[in-house]
Write a protein that holds these residues in place. Structure first.
Motif, short mmCIF file in Angstrom:
data_model
loop_
_atom_site.label_atom_id
_atom_site.label_comp_id
_atom_site.label_asym_id
_atom_site.label_seq_id
_atom_site.Cartn_x
_atom_site.Cartn_y
_atom_site.Cartn_z
N ASP A 18 0.84 -1.19 0.00
CA ASP A 18 0.00 0.00 0.00
C ASP A 18 0.88 1.24 0.00
N THR A 20 0.29 4.18 0.97
CA THR A 20 0.10 5.11 2.06
C THR A 20 1.21 4.95 3.10
N SER A 175 -5.82 5.68 -1.81
CA SER A 175 -4.73 4.70 -1.72
C SER A 175 -5.25 3.28 -1.88
N ARG A 178 -6.07 2.76 -5.50
CA ARG A 178 -4.85 2.54 -6.29
C ARG A 178 -4.33 1.12 -6.09
#
Length: 392
Positions: A18, A20, A175, A178
């Protein structure tokens, strides 16, 4: 076997990918805010030691609750009754700290993001409003005359906190989106690689089968014909040996052609193979797909039959995956100088010029290798028609 090239494997996308910030960064932020507020509590003038101690204990309890309970809930994205209970506990400890040392209000910078990360937005907004009213209630209890400025500060803090929380949630949602798109892209890439590999292997096998059929097999047949024309009775032992050797090698070449041809063609004729594909399509999807044969079926060069069979398979696969059709139909038509395959459906249609993911480029390429022509007509009103015509 030529064409057997390794397929690139897709890397599995995991939560660790991820984009983020990692959870430990949020832990660090929460801990730094708590440490700064703790230092301020220790240094503030006028606070009684007992009140300082209680505020520091409440502050330490908030950090422990977050690290031991709250953080795992945030990582799991739980947003359940347990998460709500943890947030209420944190707000209670926050209230205790403010009541004993009002300077603890600065911990609001950590509490508001924590609320938005732990519970759904519909619960977070009223909790943020309530959290910002805690300092107002404490001030009203200590000094009712100064509550006006506290209400203004609470209103500003509430508005800013809600905006910051919504921005955080929006960033997290983007996020996650994505990450989902990356996973889908990786899966599509792996599927495309697999299909390209299979198509390349099939095309190479078909090419080799066609080359063997058109060169070696026909060459051995010509040798046998020429020798028998020169000596029909094969009285010369050497000629008889040459014919026998040529026949053995002709049998071997035909066996190679059979081995390189698709298994669907190895066990029957092209019409039989296409008919089986339509029956399998109907069994797997429940969509009626009648097969019709017109003209006089005849043997075709192996590579031509492979191209026609692959086109039928690819077209029916597109109907299964993309069309949403109620009915389909397949026609195999033999003419004196050509053979034509038509696959129709009454589905949603598509734009042929923009359809890169429907295998049309591969069908056109294979058709061009045998001098054929692929035509595609599609619109939402009438569905899709794929027509392949090959001179034969």
């Amino acid at each position: 076997m030529p064409g057997d090239v390794p397929v690139e494997r897709s890397r599995q996308v995991t939560p660790a990918d991820d984009p983020t910030p990692s959870a430990w960064l949020w832990d660090l932020y929460f801990t730094v805010i708590a440490a700064a507020v703790a230092a301020a509590i220790l240094l503030v003038a006028g606070a009684e030691p007992r009140n300082r101690a209680i505020a520091l204990v409440a502050l330490g309890a908030m950090v422990l609750v977050h690290l031991l309970i709250g953080r795992p809930l945030i990582v799991r994205d739980a947003e359940d009754l347990v998460s709500l209970s943890v947030v209420l506990l944190q707000i209670a400890l926050f209230s205790v700290a403010i009541y004993h040392v009002p300077l603890s209000t600065w911990l609001m910078f950590a509490v508001i993001p924590m609320i938005f990360q732990t519970v759904p937005v519909r619960q977070a907004i009223p909790l943020v409003v309530g959290t910002n009213l805690v300092p107002v209630a404490v001030e009203y209890h200590v000094d009712p005359a100064g509550i006006g400025i506290d209400l203004v500060i609470a209103a500003i803090s509430t508005g800013a906190g809600i905006c910051m929380g919504l921005w955080i949630m929006r960033a997290l949602e983007q996020s996650r989106e994505r990450l989902r798109l990356i996973a889908e892209l990786e899966a599509s890439r792996a599927e495309l690689g697999r299909l390209s590999h299979e198509a390349g292997v099939a095309a190479e096998r078909a090419r080799l089968a066609g080359e063997i059929h058109d060169t070696l097999a026909q060459g051995f047949t010509s040798i046998i014909t020429l020798i028998q024309a020169a000596d029909p009775a094969l009285r010369d032992e050497r000629l008889e040996l040459a014919v026998r050797t040529a026949r053995e090698n002709l049998a071997e070449s035909r066996a190679l052609v059979a081995a390189l041809s698709p298994t669907a063609l190895a066990s029957g004729t092209l019409p039989d193979a296409v008919r089986r594909q339509t029956l399998r399509f109907t069994e797997e999807t429940g969509v009626p797909a009648p097969f019709r044969l017109t003209g006089d079926a005849r043997d075709l060069p192996t590579r031509v039959e492979v191209v026609l069979l692959r086109a039928a398979q690819e077209a029916l696969t597109n109907v299964r995956r993309h069309a949403g059709a109620r009915e389909a139909a397949v026609v195999l038509a033999y003419a004196p100088d050509a053979v034509r395959l038509v696959v129709r459906d009454d589905g949603r249609g598509f734009d042929p010029a923009a359809a890169d993911g429907y295998g049309l480029a591969g069908m056109r390429s294979r058709a061009a290798q045998v001098g054929g022509r692929l035509a595609v007509r599609s619109d939402p009103a009438s569905g899709t028609t794929i027509e392949l015509e090959i001179p034969a």
